[in-house]
Design a protein around this motif. Structure first.
Motif, short mmCIF file in Angstrom:
data_model
loop_
_atom_site.label_atom_id
_atom_site.label_comp_id
_atom_site.label_asym_id
_atom_site.label_seq_id
_atom_site.Cartn_x
_atom_site.Cartn_y
_atom_site.Cartn_z
N SER A 15 0.86 -1.18 0.00
CA SER A 15 0.00 0.00 0.00
C SER A 15 0.90 1.23 0.00
O SER A 15 2.10 1.14 0.28
CB SER A 15 -0.90 0.01 1.24
OG SER A 15 -0.10 0.16 2.41
N THR A 16 0.32 2.40 -0.29
CA THR A 16 1.15 3.62 -0.31
C THR A 16 1.69 3.92 1.08
O THR A 16 2.84 4.34 1.22
CB THR A 16 0.32 4.81 -0.82
OG1 THR A 16 -0.19 4.49 -2.12
CG2 THR A 16 1.19 6.06 -0.94
N THR A 17 0.88 3.70 2.12
CA THR A 17 1.38 3.94 3.48
C THR A 17 2.41 2.89 3.89
O THR A 17 3.43 3.21 4.50
CB THR A 17 0.20 3.93 4.48
OG1 THR A 17 -0.58 2.75 4.27
CG2 THR A 17 -0.69 5.14 4.29
N GLY A 18 2.18 1.63 3.52
CA GLY A 18 3.15 0.59 3.84
C GLY A 18 4.45 0.75 3.09
O GLY A 18 5.51 0.28 3.54
N LEU A 19 4.41 1.43 1.94
CA LEU A 19 5.61 1.64 1.14
C LEU A 19 6.67 2.43 1.89
O LEU A 19 7.87 2.31 1.61
CB LEU A 19 5.23 2.37 -0.15
CG LEU A 19 6.26 2.40 -1.29
CD1 LEU A 19 6.55 1.00 -1.80
CD2 LEU A 19 5.74 3.28 -2.43
N ALA A 20 6.25 3.24 2.86
CA ALA A 20 7.21 4.03 3.64
C ALA A 20 8.20 3.14 4.38
O ALA A 20 9.33 3.56 4.67
CB ALA A 20 6.47 4.92 4.64
N GLN A 27 -3.18 3.73 8.43
CA GLN A 27 -3.93 2.67 7.77
C GLN A 27 -5.24 2.34 8.48
O GLN A 27 -6.27 2.13 7.82
CB GLN A 27 -3.06 1.39 7.71
CG GLN A 27 -1.81 1.55 6.86
CD GLN A 27 -0.88 0.36 6.99
OE1 GLN A 27 -0.74 -0.22 8.05
NE2 GLN A 27 -0.22 0.01 5.90
N GLU A 28 -5.21 2.32 9.83
CA GLU A 28 -6.36 1.82 10.58
C GLU A 28 -7.04 2.88 11.46
O GLU A 28 -8.09 2.59 12.04
CB GLU A 28 -5.93 0.64 11.47
CG GLU A 28 -5.24 -0.49 10.72
CD GLU A 28 -6.16 -1.16 9.71
OE1 GLU A 28 -7.39 -1.09 9.89
OE2 GLU A 28 -5.64 -1.75 8.74
N GLY A 29 -6.43 4.05 11.61
CA GLY A 29 -7.04 5.08 12.45
C GLY A 29 -6.41 5.13 13.83
O GLY A 29 -5.72 4.21 14.27
N TRP A 30 -6.67 6.23 14.54
CA TRP A 30 -6.04 6.47 15.84
C TRP A 30 -6.65 5.64 16.96
O TRP A 30 -6.06 5.52 18.03
CB TRP A 30 -6.12 7.96 16.18
CG TRP A 30 -5.24 8.79 15.30
CD1 TRP A 30 -5.60 9.44 14.16
CD2 TRP A 30 -3.84 9.03 15.47
NE1 TRP A 30 -4.51 10.07 13.60
CE2 TRP A 30 -3.42 9.85 14.39
CE3 TRP A 30 -2.90 8.64 16.42
CZ2 TRP A 30 -2.10 10.27 14.24
CZ3 TRP A 30 -1.59 9.06 16.28
CH2 TRP A 30 -1.21 9.87 15.20
N ARG A 31 -7.84 5.09 16.78
CA ARG A 31 -8.48 4.31 17.84
C ARG A 31 -8.17 2.83 17.73
O ARG A 31 -8.61 2.04 18.57
CB ARG A 31 -10.00 4.52 17.78
CG ARG A 31 -10.42 5.96 18.05
CD ARG A 31 -11.93 6.10 18.01
NE ARG A 31 -12.33 7.48 18.26
CZ ARG A 31 -13.59 7.90 18.28
NH1 ARG A 31 -14.57 7.04 18.05
NH2 ARG A 31 -13.86 9.17 18.50
N GLY A 67 -2.36 9.39 4.66
CA GLY A 67 -3.42 8.38 4.73
C GLY A 67 -4.75 8.96 5.16
O GLY A 67 -5.80 8.61 4.61
N THR A 68 -4.73 9.86 6.16
CA THR A 68 -5.96 10.47 6.65
C THR A 68 -6.62 11.31 5.56
O THR A 68 -7.83 11.20 5.31
CB THR A 68 -5.67 11.33 7.88
OG1 THR A 68 -5.04 10.53 8.89
CG2 THR A 68 -6.95 11.93 8.45
#
Length: 493
Positions: free
Chosen positions: A34-39, A211-215, A407-408
């Motif tokens: 994913s784009t966030t996982g690419l980091a 990816q999944e949110g702050w909660r 991501g947000t």
């Protein structure tokens, strides 16, 4: 020949920070990131490299620098081979982390070998100049080399290319470099492990939040574990006889401010390269080679800014350049926040990059000078090593925060684009979307651009924080420059 071996080693390590950047879109599609996982492709390398950098330098002092250099290069070569052969995202990230370990062992040892190979005076000064030039130019070489390798071969060659270079270095080292004397000492393994693990947990928390949110429970657990492990790291360093991170370095406000500025500015520059690389290839449609050339002005303007600061530092001192450089960098990133799907390279990307790069060139010279001011000779290695480690760790942590912003904002934009797409899509397009969950262009371009713009907002905030530190924390006058340079006359830097 000894200098050639040392410089080649440093070039290989520095080059790997940027050479992979150009290949990121191809790695993403080949291994399903994913784009966030690419980091993590960037962070897996920089976190272990920055976290173990000081331990690598200590290993060279205790075990012998030539021996440690050969081991570090061999480990780097082995990890590069594994990364090039990777068939899954997990295999690639493990190889990148192992590359960082090899780089952390080889890089500080190569720098220290200059002191043992060249006597004091003009020869050593020229050698340090060559080493610094390779360190600065490695980024530009990496961008071009990465573009050519991906364009003409494939993304795996940005890792395979290290193998022949590393083998030549290993074969040449025993012939041209003599072993250094060993110095008794203590390995602060606990400090190295707790600092690295703590930073990995912190970075994971931010990327998980993207990816999944702050909660998300794993996000919260990661942050809590990071606080515990980093607190343990501080306790270990305070009690260690030979700490890997000499905490007393932060007692001087100028040096503490310098490290804070490097942390913030590295976060901005790592993020700029990461997101602009994705934007120019995925949205503007640049080929990898064209993307490599597109970033060349960054290196050129960094050199111009560094030359300007070096020439005028004796007259004005470092503080004006610390402030002006951070403000210019913030201005360039603020300009980049205006990027949208209709942007062009010449009209919307090049100008902000030049402004940003000019400011960063001013910063690098001034920060290096400030980091080594008021440091006893026996601790100059620790001071410069800590500055380098701060750069790598700051880049990793900052990139993870920018990925969270990306991501947000991307999720918010996707919620707006999906109904518009479904209203116009054909039955086949709707079926493909339900199967993959991926929007086709131009809707996906809108989502990517919204996330990139939000990331640049946060990057600009980082540079403004650096500017505030320069104004409020750094206290140095032009008359102090002679002391900073270690001599009575404020000659050329």
């Amino acid at each position: 020949m000894a200098l050639l071996v040392i410089a080649a080693c440093q070039l290989m390590v520095v080059l790997d920070i940027t050479i992979v950047n150009i290949a990121l879109p191809h790695i993403q599609s080949a291994l399903g990131f994913s784009t966030t996982g690419l980091a993590w492709v960037v962070n897996a390398y920089t976190l272990t490299f920055g976290g173990l950098l000081l331990l690598g330098g200590r290993a060279g002092d205790i075990l012998g620098r030539r021996r440690v250099l050969v081991f570090g290069v061999l480990l780097f070569v082995f990890a590069s081979l594994l990364g090039g052969l990777a068939q899954s995202s997990g295999q690639l990230l493990a190889a990148r982390a192992l590359q960082g370990v090899g780089g952390a062992i080889a890089s500080p040892t190569a720098l220290a070998l200059i002191s043992t190979t060249f006597g004091e005076g003009p020869a050593r000064n020229r050698a340090f100049g060559v080493f610094a030039g390779v360190s600065a130019g490695g980024g530009a070489i990496g961008l071009l080399a990465g573009g050519m390798l991906v364009e003409w071969l494939n993304w795996r060659w940005v890792l395979f290319v290290n193998v022949p270079i590393g083998i030549l270095i290993v074969l040449a080292t025993p012939r041209w470099i003599r072993e250094s004397p060993r110095h008794p000492g203590h390995f602060d393994l606990t400090g190295a492990l707790t600092s690295t693990v703590g930073m990995v947990l912190l970075v994971y928390g931010f990327i998980r939040a993207a990816q999944e949110g702050w909660r998300d429970p794993y996000t919260l657990a990661s942050f809590a574990a990071a606080v515990v492990v980093l607190s343990l790291f501080v306790l270990v360093e305070r009690r260690s006889r030979q700490p890997i991170t000499p905490l007393h370095m932060f007692a001087d406000r100028n040096r503490a401010g310098t490290y804070g500025m490097m942390l913030s500015l590295s976060a901005a520059i790592f993020g700029m390269f990461f997101f602009l690389t994705l934007f120019v290839q995925d949205v503007l449609g640049f080929s990898p080679l064209a993307a490599g050339f597109a970033f060349l002005p960054v290196s050129a303007l960094i050199a111009v800014g560094a030359g300007l600061a070096s020439r005028l530092l004796p007259r004005f001192g470092p503080k004006p350049f610390l402030v002006a450089g951070a403000v210019l960098a913030a201005g360039g990133l603020g300009w980049l926040t205006l990027t949208d799907v209709h942007s062009t390279y010449a009209g919307s990307i090049l100008g902000p990059m030049l402004v940003f790069s000019l400011g960063m060139g001013m910063e690098f010279v001034s920060l290096t000078l400030m980091a080594l001011s008021n440091v006893p000779t026996r601790e100059t290695g620790a001071a410069s090593g800590l500055l380098n480690a701060t750069q790598q760790v700051g880049g990793s942590l900052g990139l993870s925060i920018l990925v969270t912003m990306f991501g947000t904002a991307g999720r918010s934009e996707a919620r707006q684009q999906i109904p518009r797409f479904l209203a116009q899509a054909t039955p086949a397009e709707r079926l493909r979307f339900r199967r993959t969950g991926q929007l086709p262009a131009p809707w996906s371009d809108q989502v990517l651009t919204a996330g990139v713009s939000a990331a640049f907002v946060m990057a600009a905030v980082f540079t403004l924080v650096a500017a505030l530190i320069a104004v409020l924390v750094i206290q140095v006058r032009p008359s102090d420059l002679a002391r900073l340079q270690g001599g009575p006359d404020p000659g050329p830097v």
